[in-house]
Design an enzyme around this catalytic site. Structure first.
Site, PDB file in Angstrom:
ATOM      1  N   TYR A   1     -13.123  -3.149  11.727  1.00 31.17           N
ATOM      2  CA  TYR A   1     -11.805  -2.588  11.471  1.00 31.17           C
ATOM      3  C   TYR A   1     -10.861  -2.689  12.970  1.00 31.17           C
ATOM      4  O   TYR A   1      -9.875  -3.016  12.916  1.00 31.17           O
ATOM      5  CB  TYR A   1     -11.931  -1.108  11.319  1.00 31.17           C
ATOM      6  CG  TYR A   1     -10.533  -0.145  11.036  1.00 31.17           C
ATOM      7  CD1 TYR A   1      -9.693  -0.476  10.075  1.00 31.17           C
ATOM      8  CD2 TYR A   1     -10.211   0.589  12.215  1.00 31.17           C
ATOM      9  CE1 TYR A   1      -8.458   0.159  10.159  1.00 31.17           C
ATOM     10  CE2 TYR A   1      -9.062   1.261  12.295  1.00 31.17           C
ATOM     11  CZ  TYR A   1      -8.113   1.055  11.319  1.00 31.17           C
ATOM     12  OH  TYR A   1      -6.662   1.942  11.304  1.00 31.17           O
TER      13      TYR A   1
ATOM     14  N   GLY B   1       0.780  -1.093   0.045  1.00 31.70           N
ATOM     15  CA  GLY B   1      -0.097  -0.030  -0.189  1.00 31.70           C
ATOM     16  C   GLY B   1       0.995   1.213  -0.126  1.00 31.70           C
ATOM     17  O   GLY B   1       0.570   2.463   0.736  1.00 31.70           O
TER      18      GLY B   1
END
Length: 264
Positions: free
Chosen positions: A159, A13
């Site tokens: 999350y 990422g």
């Protein structure tokens, strides 16, 4: 010479936000860096980040892979090893945080969140550790969150639980891999003003509350996270292992209380 001169790093990422800042900081310290990205639309950004690494004097490539897929992870490492060499510094930065309240979280959202935030760390680290064990040297740094320790929002339970799981995975890997001279650590950012948080922080009231809630009375920056990663990836942190370094202005050590309580 930089603290990471001659080292080969891979940042998942790495095309934007915190990942981009980490890539640049590693390059500033002398590392050659592979920049991972996922979608075709992210390739131009990844190429721009790689170009900046080269401008700083390092070698760099971009490599597309969904790090939640073992097949693609294996291909990614093969490419990096062919083009740059064996990965000595792995930064597991890829992560997602889809905002959905608990009762609306779907199986798809849950699985996608865990694949990106937890399973990718497992698979990338397992692959990187294979060569690190042979060399008896390696640094693995996982980018986690304040959500690894505390509930940060009522609408991202998937999350938060994934980041807590990644924290324990970090500790478990540290214990098993430490005997091979491999350090496994993590950093825990609070809210950072990057494109991942653009929509969230566009609300002036939310931005104000985020700043006021932080003991430092400011948001963190992506470069600060990069600074922490550089430290953990350097030989200065040779005896740091299994640690979650919070880069949060003290947010996770401050109990919630009326704003005026600490002033009296």
């Amino acid at each position: 010479m930089g603290r990471l001169a001659g080292k080969i790093a891979l940042v998942t990422g790495g095309s934007r936000g915190i990942g981009e800042a980490i890539v640049i900081r590693l390059a500033e310290e002398g590392a050659d860096v592979a920049v991972n990205y996922t979608s075709d639309s992210s390739r131009p950004k990844a190429e721009a980040v790689a170009a900046e690494v080269r401008r700083l004097g390092g070698r760099s490539i971009v490599v597309q892979a969904d790090v939640g897929s073992r097949e693609q992870v294996m291909r990614m490492f093969e490419t990096v090893e062919k083009e740059l060499g064996q990965v000595e510094i792995l930064v597991n930065n890829a992560g997602i945080a889809p905002f959905e309240p608990f009762m609306k979280v779907t199986d798809e959202t849950w699985d996608r969140t865990y694949n990106t935030n937890v399973k990718s760390i497992f698979m990338c680290s397992q692959r990187a550790a294979a060569s690190m064990i042979e060399k008896r040297y390696g640094k693995i740094v996982n980018v986690l969150s304040t959500a690894s320790l505390v509930v940060t929002s009522p609408v991202i339970p998937h999350y938060q639980s994934s980041k807590a799981a990644a924290n324990m995975l970090t500790k478990g890997m540290a214990i098993e891999l430490g005997k091979f001279n491999i350090n496994v650590n993590a950093v825990g950012p609070s809210t950072v003003d990057t494109d991942m948080c653009t929509d969230y922080l566009a609300d002036d009231e939310i931005r104000r509350k985020e700043i006021e809630a932080n003991p430092m009375k400011r948001l963190g920056t992506a470069r600060q996270i990069g600074d922490a990663v550089v430290f953990l990836a350097s030989d200065e942190a040779m005896q740091v292992n299994g640690h979650l370094l919070m880069v949060d202005g003290g947010l996770t050590v401050k109990a919630a209380q009326p704003d005026d309580h600490m002033e009296r």
